[in-house]
Write a protein that holds these residues in place. Structure first.
Motif, mmCIF file in Angstrom:
data_model
loop_
_atom_site.group_PDB
_atom_site.id
_atom_site.type_symbol
_atom_site.label_atom_id
_atom_site.label_comp_id
_atom_site.label_asym_id
_atom_site.label_seq_id
_atom_site.Cartn_x
_atom_site.Cartn_y
_atom_site.Cartn_z
ATOM 1 N N PHE A 18 0.829 -1.204 0.000
ATOM 2 C CA PHE A 18 0.000 0.000 0.000
ATOM 3 C C PHE A 18 0.865 1.257 0.000
ATOM 4 N N SER A 19 1.927 1.214 0.797
ATOM 5 C CA SER A 19 2.804 2.395 0.850
ATOM 6 C C SER A 19 3.471 2.641 -0.493
ATOM 7 N N GLN A 20 3.806 1.582 -1.229
ATOM 8 C CA GLN A 20 4.400 1.749 -2.556
ATOM 9 C C GLN A 20 3.365 2.329 -3.534
ATOM 10 N N HIS A 25 1.457 6.921 -6.594
ATOM 11 C CA HIS A 25 0.355 7.844 -6.889
ATOM 12 C C HIS A 25 0.752 9.296 -6.614
ATOM 13 N N LEU A 26 1.369 9.540 -5.465
ATOM 14 C CA LEU A 26 1.772 10.903 -5.110
ATOM 15 C C LEU A 26 2.868 11.420 -6.041
ATOM 16 N N SER A 27 3.739 10.544 -6.499
ATOM 17 C CA SER A 27 4.772 10.961 -7.458
ATOM 18 C C SER A 27 4.146 11.401 -8.775
ATOM 19 N N LEU A 28 3.173 10.645 -9.244
ATOM 20 C CA LEU A 28 2.478 11.035 -10.473
ATOM 21 C C LEU A 28 1.692 12.333 -10.285
ATOM 22 N N LEU A 29 1.090 12.470 -9.126
ATOM 23 C CA LEU A 29 0.349 13.688 -8.819
ATOM 24 C C LEU A 29 1.283 14.899 -8.809
ATOM 25 N N LEU A 30 2.458 14.737 -8.246
ATOM 26 C CA LEU A 30 3.444 15.808 -8.227
ATOM 27 C C LEU A 30 3.842 16.216 -9.646
ATOM 28 N N LYS A 31 4.015 15.239 -10.515
ATOM 29 C CA LYS A 31 4.346 15.549 -11.921
ATOM 30 C C LYS A 31 3.218 16.339 -12.586
ATOM 31 N N GLU A 32 1.978 15.964 -12.297
ATOM 32 C CA GLU A 32 0.843 16.691 -12.873
ATOM 33 C C GLU A 32 0.773 18.113 -12.335
#
Length: 116
Positions: A18-20, A25-32
């Motif tokens: 889950f942590s991965q 998800h948060l990494s992709l969100l940061l890119k967006e």
């Protein structure tokens, strides 16, 4: 008949934790966010003087000395400030003062394209 969670987990291949998943998800969100709100310098900030030459002076100047002088003359002219406040649109204001300050007015008019 009913399997326990432990039994289901033993039968399946181990997937990402889950942590991965959350990290990905948060990494992709940061890119967006970076795409919509870039951390690099906002190109509009150098053109704020176009919107209001009486308040916003350019901090990093890409102007010639003549353009800077004309902008200072505009900023210190009470009559032009009054005209600015009563003129309906920015392009109209810059067109009206083009005869007095052709270099800075031309720069403002060409820099205004696509500028909110």
């Amino acid at each position: 008949m009913f399997q326990t969670l432990a039994g289901i987990l033993e039968e399946t291949e181990p997937g990402p934790s889950f942590s991965q998943l959350l990290h990905d998800h948060l990494s992709l969100l940061l890119k967006e966010f970076e795409r919509y709100f870039p951390t690099t310098k906002d190109p509009r900030t150098a053109k704020e003087w176009i919107r209001d030459p009486f308040v916003n002076m350019p901090s990093e100047s890409t102007m010639s000395v003549l353009e800077e002088d004309q902008l200072l003359e505009i900023a210190n002219d009470g009559g032009l400030k009054s005209m600015f406040e009563t003129t309906s649109t920015l392009p109209t204001f810059w067109i009206k003062i083009k005869a007095e300050c052709p270099e800075i007015a031309t720069k403002a008019l060409t820099g205004h394209k696509g500028h909110p």
